[in-house]
Design a protein around this motif. Structure first.
Motif, PDB file in Angstrom:
ATOM      1  N   ALA A  60       0.826  -1.217   0.000  1.00 51.72           N
ATOM      2  CA  ALA A  60       0.000   0.000   0.000  1.00 51.72           C
ATOM      3  C   ALA A  60       0.855   1.260   0.000  1.00 51.72           C
ATOM      4  O   ALA A  60       0.403   2.316  -0.443  1.00 51.72           O
ATOM      5  N   GLY A  78      -2.900   7.689   5.000  1.00 51.93           N
ATOM      6  CA  GLY A  78      -2.608   7.913   3.580  1.00 51.93           C
ATOM      7  C   GLY A  78      -1.314   8.659   3.301  1.00 51.93           C
ATOM      8  O   GLY A  78      -1.311   9.614   2.531  1.00 51.93           O
ATOM      9  N   PHE A  79      -0.207   8.213   3.886  1.00 54.54           N
ATOM     10  CA  PHE A  79       1.139   8.792   3.738  1.00 54.54           C
ATOM     11  C   PHE A  79       1.292  10.141   4.448  1.00 54.54           C
ATOM     12  O   PHE A  79       2.349  10.782   4.362  1.00 54.54           O
ATOM     13  N   PRO A 131       3.026  14.321   2.493  1.00 46.39           N
ATOM     14  CA  PRO A 131       1.826  15.105   2.188  1.00 46.39           C
ATOM     15  C   PRO A 131       0.967  15.271   3.437  1.00 46.39           C
ATOM     16  O   PRO A 131       1.359  14.792   4.509  1.00 46.39           O
TER      17      PRO A 131
HETATM   18  N1  Q9C Z   1      -2.803   0.819  -3.915  1.00 43.62           N
HETATM   19  C1  Q9C Z   1      -2.022  10.892  -1.067  1.00 43.62           C
HETATM   20  O1  Q9C Z   1      -2.182  10.915  -2.288  1.00 43.62           O
HETATM   21  N2  Q9C Z   1      -3.871   3.896  -0.490  1.00 43.62           N
HETATM   22  N3  Q9C Z   1      -2.272   9.818  -0.344  1.00 43.62           N
HETATM   23  C2  Q9C Z   1      -2.812   3.256  -1.198  1.00 43.62           C
HETATM   24  C3  Q9C Z   1      -2.212   1.492  -2.804  1.00 43.62           C
HETATM   25  C4  Q9C Z   1      -3.497   5.110   0.171  1.00 43.62           C
HETATM   26  C5  Q9C Z   1      -2.766   8.607  -0.970  1.00 43.62           C
HETATM   27  C6  Q9C Z   1      -3.240   1.961  -1.801  1.00 43.62           C
HETATM   28  C7  Q9C Z   1      -3.364   6.257  -0.756  1.00 43.62           C
HETATM   29  C8  Q9C Z   1      -2.941   7.503  -0.023  1.00 43.62           C
HETATM   30  C9  Q9C Z   1      -1.512  12.098  -0.376  1.00 43.62           C
END
Ligand code: Q9C
Ligand code: ZN
Length: 565
Positions: free
Chosen positions: A24, A145-146, A134
């Motif tokens: 992820a 989400g990062f 971010p």
């Molecule tokens: N297929 C930003 O764009 N889900 N965060 C990832 C991977 C999390 C995105 C799944 C995505 C977070 C700042």
């Protein structure tokens, strides 16, 4: 100089990464930042910017948005073992920690604050901060989400507190819903949050019911949260422009922000593994441009997502180049929003490439009334129960976007194959008979700012994007009643067409307007339209009727694009 563009970047923010296997999180790599910056260097754009250093956000600044418990927790991460870090990470969704991420997160938030300081004090006109991690997913007491600290949310509170900003607009064009930003401001009418996001009926991360279109804000913040969920992938330039022209911009102009913050994620561009959308990097030039006439040009873009390194770097360059004031690229192949129409490439190329815009002859100048955003969007949440939520929201949108513009009657002009004439006036003219001659009658006249701006945003801009002119010719008839600020806004917006080739025909008796006209042609931002704040709702739906009529010829006038799927 009040003319510059700030660029904030520090290599330090590339110095953390995923230390274990997690599918992820593997897309969130340090190269996201370095390739973006290198592209700005290679194209000479970074040299044209004012380099502003980042700083660490203080505890007090982080606490503007986050809880003490959460901050204390994150503070411990630099000293943790790999096992402790993994365990700490497990509390949250789709995020990872690293011994250096706390430092970088303080720099990322501090970069947003440095940018706000530079713009609000007038050191620069606008700017961009290239940051990692971010921010828009992080919540009061949770990473997600990062994201560790909510850089843009902190910046909005800071702009209000330190610089006295009364209204802050946050535009989130990242392809994920910035739920952290929504939660932070959902009951706050001083911060208007707009987000579009891949949604797929809640099948897409973060899979939240509250990411749907009917989350409009709470209490006194009702009407100040706007979600446009995309229920399918493959959205393209025309879809994004439609969402801006028909949903965001009318509301943004009425909101009249003192500052615009952009959650500038580029995972909404083609090639991104997360977004799977089809918009090209040059769309970000146009999205940026369309926001640059708000708040007197005070715009701060802060990087969020973007995981295709090529697409990301190109999109960052388009954004910065537009902030610097360069002419915009013409967008090729604008199809109809959402449904890809049967129109062929050849049909599109046969279209002529000149436009003649003639907003003139405005005789009847009366105050014009727009619907209060709050009332109309609340209607979506609380309205008639015998209608579906979709129908309710559509009605609310139509209500808000409507403005009385009875169709003008005018004699047919048969020589219009190579130009599109749009004539905005207060006079009732002969009925429109030709696709390329569009008389628009504002029943309260062109002196009414609300009606005029609604016609420009909801009709003229989409028409212009679909027509894709090679030249914009603009004239204001004597006694038109169009105010100088409105006139400047019009020119500023139309400069986004025809690579900026804009020709304004001045009337000899219009000498007083030479200064304001020259100013905006030279690239100065148009002043805000303060009067939109105080107007009462309008009474007409003629603009909406006109939009419906013109839809037969002009697909960009379709407004129900976001309900598809
Ligand atoms: N297929 C930003 O764009 N889900 N965060 C990832 C991977 C999390 C995105 C799944 C995505 C977070 C700042
Ligand atoms: Zn994203």
């Amino acid at each position: 100089s009040t003319m510059g563009t700030a660029l904030i970047y520090d290599e330090e923010m590339t110095k953390y990464k995923l230390l274990w296997v997690d599918p992820a999180c593997k897309i969130e790599v340090p190269e996201r930042l370095s390739v973006s910056y290198q592209a700005l260097v290679r194209t000479g754009l970074s040299d044209r910017c004012v380099a502003v250093p980042p700083r660490e956000a203080s505890d007090a600044e982080i606490l503007l948005v986050h809880s003490e418990e959460y901050l204390e927790g994150v503070k411990k991460t630099p000293h943790m073992t790999l096992e402790d870090l993994k365990e700490f990470t497990l509390q949250y969704g789709d995020v990872y920690f690293h011994p250096n991420i706390y430092h970088c997160a303080k720099l990322a938030a501090g970069s947003a604050l440095q940018l706000v300081d530079s713009v609000m004090t007038g050191t620069v006109r606008n700017g961009m901060a290239l940051v990692r991690p971010p921010g828009h997913h992080s919540m009061r007491s949770a990473a997600s989400g990062f994201c560790v600290f909510n850089n843009v949310a902190i910046a909005a509170r800071y702009a209000k507190q330190k610089h006295g900003a009364k209204r802050v607009l946050i535009v989130d064009w990242d392809i994920h819903h910035g739920q952290g930003v929504q939660y932070c401001f959902e009951d706050d009418p001083s911060v208007l949050y707009f987000s579009w996001h891949r949604y797929e009926h809640q099948k897409f991360w973060p899979n939240l019911r509250e990411s749907d279109y009917d989350s409009v804000g709470k209490g006194s913040g009702a009407g100040f949260n706007i979600n446009v969920p995309w229920n399918k992938v493959g959205m393209e330039n025309s879809d994004y422009l439609s969402a801006f022209c028909h949903v965001l911009l009318p509301v943004a102009y009425e909101f009249c922000p003192d500052l615009v913050l952009v959650c500038a994620g580029f995972d909404s561009a083609v090639g991104d593994p997360e977004g799977e959308m089809c918009a090209t990097p040059d769309i970000f030039a146009h999205l940026t441009h369309l926001l640059m006439n708000l708040a007197g040009g005070k715009l701060c873009a802060v990087l969020e997502g973007g995981y295709n390194l090529t697409s990301l770097a190109q999109s960052v360059c388009q954004t910065v180049q537009t902030l610097l004031g360069d002419p915009l690229p013409r967008l090729a192949n604008l199809g109809s929003p959402c449904e890809r129409s049967g129109q062929t490439q050849t049909e599109r190329c046969r279209k002529s490439r000149n436009v003649f815009l003639l907003p003139g002859n405005y005789a009847l100048l009366r105050p014009y009334l727009s619907h209060e955003m709050k009332t109309s969007v609340e209607f979506a949440a609380t309205g008639n129960s015998d209608l579906s939520p979709t129908a309710l929201f559509t009605k609310a949108l139509q209500k808000r976007l409507s403005a009385g513009i009875p169709i003008l009657l005018r004699k047919k002009i048969s020589v219009l194959r190579k130009m599109l004439v749009v004539q905005i006036s207060g006079e009732d003219k002969e009925e429109q008979k030709c696709k390329y001659y569009i008389p628009m009658c504002l029943k309260k006249g062109c002196g009414d700012t609300v009606g005029f701006i609604q016609a420009v945003l909801g009709l003229l801009l989409p028409l212009g994007y679909e027509y894709d002119p090679g030249l914009v010719l603009l004239s204001r008839m004597p006694g038109s009643g169009v105010g100088d600020c409105t006139w400047q806004q019009l020119i500023g917006l139309l400069k986004g067409f025809a690579k900026g080739h804009t020709l304004v025909l001045m009337q000899t008796n219009d000498g007083a307007c030479m200064g304001p006209t020259a100013s905006v042609l030279l690239g100065h931002p148009a002043p805000p339209l303060q009067e939109l704040l105080t107007r009462l709702p309008d009474d007409g739906d003629a603009l909406e009727r006109m939009r419906e009529r013109l839809q037969a010829d002009w697909k960009m006038l379709e407004t129900l694009f976001f309900l598809h799927g």
